[in-house]
Structure formats: structure tokens, C-alpha cells
Design a protein around this motif. Structure first.
Motif, PDB file in Angstrom:
ATOM      1  N   GLY A 156      69.556  45.571  58.314  1.00 11.53           N
ATOM      2  CA  GLY A 156      69.813  44.198  57.924  1.00 11.53           C
ATOM      3  C   GLY A 156      69.685  43.916  56.449  1.00 11.53           C
ATOM      4  N   ALA A 157      69.680  44.985  55.623  1.00 11.35           N
ATOM      5  CA  ALA A 157      69.518  44.774  54.185  1.00 11.35           C
ATOM      6  C   ALA A 157      70.671  43.946  53.636  1.00 11.35           C
ATOM      7  N   VAL A 158      70.355  43.110  52.671  1.00 13.58           N
ATOM      8  CA  VAL A 158      71.371  42.228  52.103  1.00 13.58           C
ATOM      9  C   VAL A 158      72.310  43.029  51.220  1.00 13.58           C
ATOM     10  N   LEU A 176      71.295  49.518  46.376  1.00 15.75           N
ATOM     11  CA  LEU A 176      70.752  48.181  46.636  1.00 15.75           C
ATOM     12  C   LEU A 176      70.209  47.523  45.374  1.00 15.75           C
ATOM     13  N   ILE A 177      70.204  48.250  44.269  1.00 14.84           N
ATOM     14  CA  ILE A 177      69.830  47.675  42.971  1.00 14.84           C
ATOM     15  C   ILE A 177      71.071  47.008  42.386  1.00 14.84           C
ATOM     16  N   ALA A 199      67.059  42.922  43.597  1.00 13.97           N
ATOM     17  CA  ALA A 199      66.987  43.744  44.804  1.00 13.97           C
ATOM     18  C   ALA A 199      66.222  42.957  45.854  1.00 13.97           C
ATOM     19  N   GLN A 200      66.528  43.226  47.096  1.00 13.95           N
ATOM     20  CA  GLN A 200      65.889  42.508  48.187  1.00 13.95           C
ATOM     21  C   GLN A 200      64.374  42.722  48.145  1.00 13.95           C
ATOM     22  N   GLY A 201      63.644  41.621  48.279  1.00 14.51           N
ATOM     23  CA  GLY A 201      62.190  41.692  48.285  1.00 14.51           C
ATOM     24  C   GLY A 201      61.558  41.802  46.913  1.00 14.51           C
ATOM     25  N   GLN A 236      77.733  51.300  50.661  1.00 14.50           N
ATOM     26  CA  GLN A 236      77.223  50.708  49.433  1.00 14.50           C
ATOM     27  C   GLN A 236      76.545  49.366  49.646  1.00 14.50           C
ATOM     28  N   GLN A 237      76.626  48.820  50.867  1.00 14.56           N
ATOM     29  CA  GLN A 237      75.957  47.553  51.126  1.00 14.56           C
ATOM     30  C   GLN A 237      74.644  47.728  51.882  1.00 14.56           C
TER      31      GLN A 237
END
Length: 879
Positions: free
Chosen positions: A542-544, A627-628, A643-645, A809-810
């Protein structure tokens, strides 16, 4: 021989022999199964299938721990001193010499141990010190003979002998002594000419084991590698053989035996030895002398007296004494964990035999073999064959798939193997049918040893090698077999062809039974499909996904303009998307109009993330780099990283000359000057990745020129300068090419679940700068030049894709289908996209690339460098 039509059921008893031999010879120290040993001593292998033990085996955890404890508890000084710590070092080293000799079934009465920098250094020592007699009017001179199935380091000895006026004679294994009369030796006149014959106990190419009896045969004169009267000495290259088998020098007293210890223990590296028969040692000649080798010498005149022992005479300077001490712990661990070399020989051979039988039985539906195995044996005996399998993968028409492609696919399954010719050109030529002329032709085509040019004119330049070590398991072998089946014998629905799995399926019950007998699989490492799962650091589903923004700051859905383009949509060639990648291997930053500099799009690949050793990280090692998300604000002269979080962080676009810490790094083997962006961003990255990381930027005053590649000359007066890219300033991808791949990938969606690989996600995987439409699939590979607005670009050639295209890549998650499908559709070469070099840039005014600009190609058949008429130039268009 090539893998024949073996009956899977008939060959599977090899697995039963594996089980029986393991039961008869308890493997390990009695504290548990091989699976438990793997977990305890080789936990770093979890999720990894390591099959390159012939290249370097692996050290157990306890070996390193015990060695470290030894160093922490004792003081070891230079053995050439006379103090207490030096005496301890000297005595320990001598004790290790005895241990080495005992391991090879001999004593100091018969052999001496000369420590070297490896087996190559040991071979060079023999070449330089052997008592050669040069050719002359009264003598034919000494002869140096070597088996053509020899390592490069053996063949290289001929350069030394040639300088001494000594003839070198290569001998092919199949021709060895075929014309020699064994009885002729007795009638030879008494002659003291010394000759040397070198051969490997085990081929490092195919694993073939040559008779150890040849040692005595050649020494006694019963056989000779050449018709030359005199005394024949034998160098037995044992480096490959002794990694998994016992060698008794009492039974086979070769005159010289070079070895490398990392092949046996995994640690230490860079340490080997030459075992020299004491009866031969007095004949060796020494020209150079270094520290510690002289009993006495004068600096003012030519007076030198060597030390008496062969080790003291030939170990120039201070030996690597701490590494020698580490050998003691290597021997301890090997005996404690395995029970000895004979157990290792049986264990590794039976794994190899099982794998060989299964591979040889694999067939395509049309009956064609899946692999071609290069072997001189049927894997019937460990006396004839070592735990090495050399092969090439074939398509159903019998064409070889390049080893580089196989290697890339294997890495997606986290399988580590070896490819190429393995520093053994003679064996490679013989098994692959490569003539001397073909070697020269391949060199002219740009192929050199160790590169990834695996096919020239459709013919292989090398092969694939897998090899087993004492910590290898049945699950390792089966993971490799599943990899071959999954990538070569799967139907469109993703299920293996039933006939192809006969050997593997037939062995499954036995494999399950064996789990309780010491061959249990690693917990949770292998899925039902035979694919290794990601580590705990894998990105959650579920990473953005990273948003891609225009330079103007408005949000845009990536690649929407490109979706739906097909071969029939032959509209004008237009730029549909522009991407730059400010941080190498991190997420894309999408723009609609962007300035162009001397190195490509401004700030494209200007930064990169490095580990604690300053080594550049890529998505191959760290998929979460995608993710960066970097965003560049040209007005404020900052780059914002998200980045997420994590809280967003800002980095200035240019360095502060007073505070910048200059450092040197490498990109694609090229040196680059960089500077560290500071502790703040370093802490941010280290927190995100869970390990020490730094962000570095290429120095503005450093210029890195592009290499001439792809067989094309640059236009006169053009020298491309590069940022931190690998190959070229720009990468262009055609949406029609992506569309064709998109259709192939989603053709297997038989359940109507929707697109398995959405078009926009596919485009992002190829990490191009310029996306175009309005062309046929792969038409771009036929271009020689293009113009976009007022800018001109030379097409350097196709981009040879690596495993990174398998990373979403997402999300940062891997899926090997993209690479496999592209591999199959592109006919053995995984090319996608083309490299561009800028050939014109008006420095008097700012230049921009813009979405919507027309792309005007010049085809290759029009020649090399061209002038595009001014009437064909168009101004930049902002969509």
C-alpha cells in the motif's frame, strides 16, 4: 557432451544416492541437520540461492567469530622481529604450515609450504624459478607443456618461458599422448633437460576431473606430453579440485601444487600457497630477493646468501601473517561442521548429479532440449566429475540464449551464478566450438573477457556455470531447476508444461522425506511457485506512489497522454512526456518544459545515494530508492525530497564551496568528483533505509566525458559530457514499443481481472527522459539522428536493459514477468529504448525541451552525421 534425452525416472536414483550417502556419512557435527547448520552458520543466505562456489565458497559465521576472538585475545607481531609477540606469530604460522600439509596427506619431510598471494602468484613463482634450459645450438632446451583446459594463470606462464627461450606446447585433452609410445621412455638417452607439464586436477570450466595417476605416469616416463628426452616434472593445478575434494600428496606426489585458500574456506581471500616437493626445491632458482629471504647480503657489491628453507627463500617480505593464522580457524570449522573433505565430496557431487539428471531431461513440447550441458562425463562418479555444471540455455529452435540474459533473469530469482568463459579460454573454445578466428572476430566486435557481450552473430561467446559447496542444499538445486522451468517452460497462463516438470515432480516425495534427514528447506524462504520472497525490508503493497510534477508546479498524472497508442496511430512524432531523475535510481520528476545543459536535462542524475563505503546504491540492491521523491524548485534553488512516513527535507541545488566535503566515487567504472550534501540529509536517508547512507552531488567543476560505444563514431567536434548517468545524456522511449510490450504482458489475463501491468506503470519502469509517440514499435532503433525543436541528437544505439525494469516504480516491488516477456519478444537481446547524445547546443541563449515538440528522425540508411535543413526545425511548444 550435450544433455541427451535422459529418462527422468531412470536418472532420479541419483537423488536416492544423495539421500543414502548422506545417511551413511553423518554430515556436520552431530548437532542437527544441514538446514539447521545453514540457519546457524549461514543465516545471511536466507532468501538467496548461491551457486558460485567454484568462484568463491562461503565462510561460516563461527569461523569468523573464532578468528576475531583469537585476534582480540592475542598479540601477533611481525614474525621477522625477535620479541615475544613476534615469536608467537612465527610459531603459529609454522603450526599452520604443518596443518596445511596434514590436510593434503603429507608432512614437512616431503613438502614445503610457500605462502603466496593466491594460486596465480604460486604459478608465476614456478614459471620464474623453474630450472629452465634455453634452446641453443647444442640443445633443444626445456619444454613447457600445459593442458588447453587450463586456467588463464597457467597459460600465462608461457610468456615467462618464452622470455627464457623455452618452447611452450599446448596439449588438448582429447589428443593427450595419442601418438606417444609408452615404452619409448626407457630407451631415451640419459639427459638432464628439465621439462614441466601442467594440468588441472579439475577443470574450472566444466568440472571434469583429470586422472591424478597422470602425475606418476609423467614423472616416471611412462607417458610424456611431448617427444622431448629429459626429466619431466609435474605441476598439478589443484585450486579448483581441493575446494570440494580430498587430495593426498602421499598417493600422488606432484612436484608443484598451487592452491587458493578462499576456494576452500571462503576466508581469507588473497592468500594461497605453493606446495613444493622437497626433492625438487633445491633445483629452483631465485633472482629477486626481498626482506626476510636473505641469510646475508651486501648493499655495496653483488653478494647474497639465501636462507636455507624453500619457504624462507621465496616468501619475499613479510607474509600476510594474520591471514595465515585465520587458516587455522578455517580448518577447524571445516572439520567440525562437515566431518572432512570426503563428506564434502560426496555431498556436493550428488547434488550436482541430481541437478544434471533433471536438467538433461528437460524438453520443450516439440522435443527440443532446454539446455545444452558442456561435460566430458555422465556425472557417474566423483572421480571423474566435480560439483560443477556448465551449460547454455536454448530456445525451442535450438538457439542459445545469451549468458548475460540468463544471469539477469537468475538475479530476479535471487540466484547467484557465474557466466562467461571463467578464465579458461581453451575449454570454452573446445566445448562451444569457438575457433581461433572466431575469438579474433569477437574481439573486433568489441567482446573482451569478462564483459556481457554474450552473442556475436548469434553464436555464444561463453556459458553459464553453477557449482555447489558444502553448505549447498537440495533446495538450492531445486530452486535453480524451478527457475529454468519457470522462465523457459511456462505456458501463457503461467503454469509449467507438465512434461517439463517430470524430473522435479518425481523427486518431490523424496525431497520431502529428506527434509527430516538433514536437508530441510530454509523457513519461509521459498514460495509454492519456487520464487524467493522479499526480505522484511520489502515495500508494503500500500505504499504511496511517487507523484510526478511539472516544472511549473501543477500536478499531472504520469504518462496519461501515452496510454492507448498503437502501431496504427501514425500521427506526427511528438514528445508526450519529459522526465528527469535528480537523484540517481530515485523517483522520476515529470515536467512539461525544462532547461537543457551541457550534460542533458538540467539536474538530471546530479545526485546519488551512497552507502557507508561510498558505493553508489541502485534499485538492484535497494528497490526502495524509487520511493524517494525529489522535486526541484528552480526559483528557490532547492530540491525538496519526500518519502512516505518522512518529513520533507530541502537540499540546495548548488554546493557551498566553503563547507563542501569533496570525495571521489565511481559510476560505471568511471571516476567522478563529488561532494557530500551534509549530515542532515544523510541522517534523513539513513533513517528511511535503516542503514548508513549519504547523498552526494557531482562537483560543478568536474567534467566526465562519454565513452564511444555502440560501434558509432561521434560527429566531428562533439564530445558529450555526462552527469551521473551510466551511458548517455538522454534515454528515449517510444510509447508504441511500450504498447506492444503492454499487450504481450496482459495477454495472459484470462480471468478478466484487468490490466496486470498498466501502461503508465510500464513507461515509468524504463526510466527514460523523453517519451514520444506517433511511431511504429521499435522504429526508434533504426534512427541515426533526431531533432526536437532547435536541438539535435545523435542516436547512439539501444539500451540493454537490466533487472531494474522488473521493479514497480510506484511500490518498489519486483516482478520478473516484464524482463522475461521482453526477453522472449526481443529474440535473445533485452533492448528497449535508445540512447541520445546532444550534438548542438546554442550557449548564447537558454535552451529548453518541451512536451508537444515535434520529433524529426533521420534514418540510419541516410548515413552518419547529417545537417537537418533549417526548414525542418521547429520551435519548442509548451502543452
Amino acid at each position: 557432451m550435450a544433455g541427451g534425452a535422459a529418462d527422468p525416472e531412470a536418472e532420479l536414483p541419483a537423488f536416492g544416492q544423495f539421500r543414502d550417502s548422506n545417511a551413511q556419512r553423518p554430515y556436520g557435527d552431530g548437532r542437527g541437520s544441514l538446514g539447521e547448520l545453514r540457519a546457524r552458520e549461514f543465516g545471511r543466505l536466507a532468501g538467496t540461492v548461491y551457486l558460485d562456489h567454484a568462484g568463491a565458497t562461503l565462510f561460516p559465521k563461527s569461523q569468523l567469530e573464532n578468528f576475531t576472538r583469537d585476534l582480540m585475545e592475542n598479540v601477533y607481531g611481525n614474525p621477522h622481529s625477535q620479541n615475544i609477540s613476534s615469536k608467537l606469530t612465527h610459531d603459529t604460522v609454522e603450526q599452520v604450515r604443518y596443518r596445511v600439509l596434514a590436510h593434503f596427506g603429507t608432512t614437512a619431510d616431503d613438502y614445503s609450504v610457500v605462502f603466496t598471494a593466491g594460486s596465480t602468484a604460486a604459478l608465476k613463482l614456478v614459471a620464474e624459478a623453474f630450472p629452465w634450459v634455453s634452446r641453443g645450438p647444442q640443445s633443444s632446451g626445456s619444454r613447457f607443456c600445459y593442458l588447453t583446459d587450463s586456467h588463464t594463470s597457467v597459460v600465462g606462464m608461457r610468456k615467462v618461458t618464452a622470455a627464457m627461450g623455452v618452447s611452450a606446447t599446448p596439449v588438448r585433452p582429447e589428443d593427450l599422448w595419442s601418438a606417444e609410445d609408452p615404452g619409448a621412455a626407457a630407451s631415451d638417452p640419459d639427459c638432464r633437460l628439465p621439462h614441466l607439464f601442467c594440468y588441472p586436477a579439475q577443470s574450472n570450466f566444466s568440472g571434469a576431473r583429470y586422472p591424478l595417476a597422470w602425475v606418476a605416469d609423467v614423472q616416471s616416463g611412462r607417458r610424456r606430453p611431448a617427444s622431448a628426452p629429459g626429466t619431466w616434472f609435474v605441476l598439478l593445478d589443484a585450486a579448483s579440485f581441493v575446494s570440494t575434494s580430498p587430495l593426498s600428496l602421499a598417493a600422488h606426489p606432484a612436484d608443484f601444487v598451487p592452491i587458493s585458500f578462499y576456494k576452500i574456506f571462503g576466508f581469507p581471500t588473497g592468500l594461497g600457497a605453493l606446495l613444493v616437493s622437497n626433492r625438487v626445491a633445491p633445483l629452483l632458482r631465485k633472482t629477486y630477493f626481498g626482506g626476510g629471504t636473505a641469510a646475508a647480503y651486501l648493499a655495496g657489491e653483488d653478494f647474497y646468501i639465501p636462507r636455507p628453507s624453500v619457504a624462507e627463500r621465496f616468501e619475499d617480505g613479510t607474509i600476510s601473517f594474520l591471514d595465515v593464522i585465520a587458516l587455522k580457524h578455517g580448518f577447524d570449522a571445516l572439520e567440525r561442521l562437515t566431518g572432512g573433505m570426503e563428506n564434502i565430496r560426496q555431498h556436493t557431487f550428488t547434488l550436482a548429479r541430481y541437478t544434471y539428471a533433471a536438467l538433461a531431461s528437460l524438453r520443450y513440447p516439440n522435443g527440443a532440449p532446454v539446455v545444452r550441458i558442456y561435460s566430458d562425463s555422465e556425472f557417474s562418479s566423483p572421480e571423474e566429475q566435480g560439483p560443477v555444471i556448465n551449460l547454455n540455455v536454448l530456445d525451442d529452435n535450438g538457439n542459445v540464449l545469451g549468458y548475460s540474459q540468463v544471469d539477469k533473469m537468475a538475479s530476479l530469482y535471487n540466484i547467484h551464478l557465474r557466466t562467461g568463459c571463467f578464465c579458461n579460454t581453451g575449454a570454452c573454445q573446445r566445448h562451444l566450438g569457438i575457433s581461433n578466428e572466431m575469438v579474433r572476430k569477437n574481439l573486433e566486435a568489441g567482446h573482451v573477457c569478462g564483459d556481457d557481450i554474450d552473442l556475436v552473430d548469434g553464436q555464444p561467446t561463453g556459458s553459464v556455470r553453477i557449482s555447489f559447496g558444502y553448505m549447498s542444499t537440495l533446495e538450492d538445486a531445486q530452486a535453480f531447476l524451478r527457475f529454468i522451468i519457470d522462465t523457459r517452460l511456462c505456458s501463457a497462463g503461467g503454469q509449467p508444461v507438465p512434461q517439463a516438470c517430470a524430473a522435479l515432480e518425481a523427486g518431490a516425495p523424496a525431497a520431502e522425506a529428506e527434509c527430516s534427514r538433514g536437508l530441510s528447506s530454509r523457513e519461509g524462504a521459498l514460495t509454492d511457485a519456487g520464487v524467493w520472497t522479499e526480505s522484511s525490508s520489502a515495500v508494503p503493497a500500500g505504499a504511496v506512489p511517487p507523484p510526478l510534477r511539472e516544472a511549473t508546479g501543477t500536478q499531472q498524472t504520469p504518462s496519461e497522454k501515452a496510454v492507448g497508442v498503437r502501431d496504427g496511430d501514425l500521427g506526427p512524432h511528438v514528445v508526450t512526456n519529459l522526465y528527469l531523475y535528480p537523484i540517481k535510481s530515485c523517483a522520476a520528476f515529470e515536467v512539461t518544459r525544462w532547461p537543457v545543459g551541457n550534460q542533458g536535462l538540467l539536474y538530471d542524475r546530479s545526485w546519488m545515494v551512497v552507502n557507508h563505503n561510498g558505493i553508489c546504491l541502485s534499485q538492484k540492491q535497494e528497490p526502495r530508492l524509487c520511493l524517494i521523491q525529489p522535486f526541484i524548485d528552480l526559483q528557490q534553488k532547492i530540491m525538496v525530497i519526500k518519502a512516505q512516513g518522512m518529513e520533507p527535507i530541502e537540499v540546495p541545488l548548488e554546493e557551498n564551496g566553503e563547507r563542501a566535503q569533496i570525495c571521489q566515487s565511481k559510476v560505471c567504472a568511471a571516476r567522478v568528483n563529488t561532494y557530500d550534501c551534509g549530515e542532515k540529509i544523510s541522517s534523513w536517508l539513513s533513517k528511511f533505509f535503516g542503514r548508513p547512507c549519504h547523498l552526494i552531488k557531482q562537483s560543478s567543476n568536474f567534467q566526465r566525458n562519454a565513452k564511444k560505444k555502440h560501434g558509432q563514431d561521434q560527429c566531428p567536434g562533439t564530445t558529450a559530457t555526462l552527469s551521473l548517468v551510466n551511458e548517455a545524456q538522454y534515454l528515449l522511449v517510444n510509447t508504441s514499443s511500450v504498447s506492444e510490450l503492454h499487450q504481450q504482458l496482459n495477454a495472459s489475463d484470462q480471468n478478466g481481472k484487468g490490466e496486470l501491468f498498466p501502461m503508465k506503470d510500464l513507461i515509468l519502469r524504463f526510466r527514460a527522459n523523453i517519451i514520444t509517440n506517433g511511431t511504429k514499435a521499435f522504429e526508434e532503433e533504426k534512427w541515426d539522428e533526431i531533432s526536437i525543436g532547435s536541438l539535435r541528437f545523435q542516436v547512439l544505439g539501444p539500451c540493454h536493459r537490466c533487472q531494474m525494469i522488473c521493479i514497480d516504480q510506484q511500490t518498489g516491488q519486483r516482478n520478473q514477468d516484464v524482463f522475461q516477456t521482453l526477453s522472449e519478444s526481443r529474440k535473445r537481446k533485452v533492448n528497449f529504448g535508445v540512447y541520445l547524445m546532444q550534438t548542438s547546443l546554442d550557449s548564447s541563449s537558454p535552451c529548453f525541451l518541451s512536451v508537444g515538440s515535434q520529433v524529426l528522425p533521420v534514418w540510419k540508411e541516410n548515413g552518419g552525421c547529417h545537417n537537418i535543413p533549417a526548414s525542418k526545425k521547429h520551435q519548442d511548444v509548451v502543452s
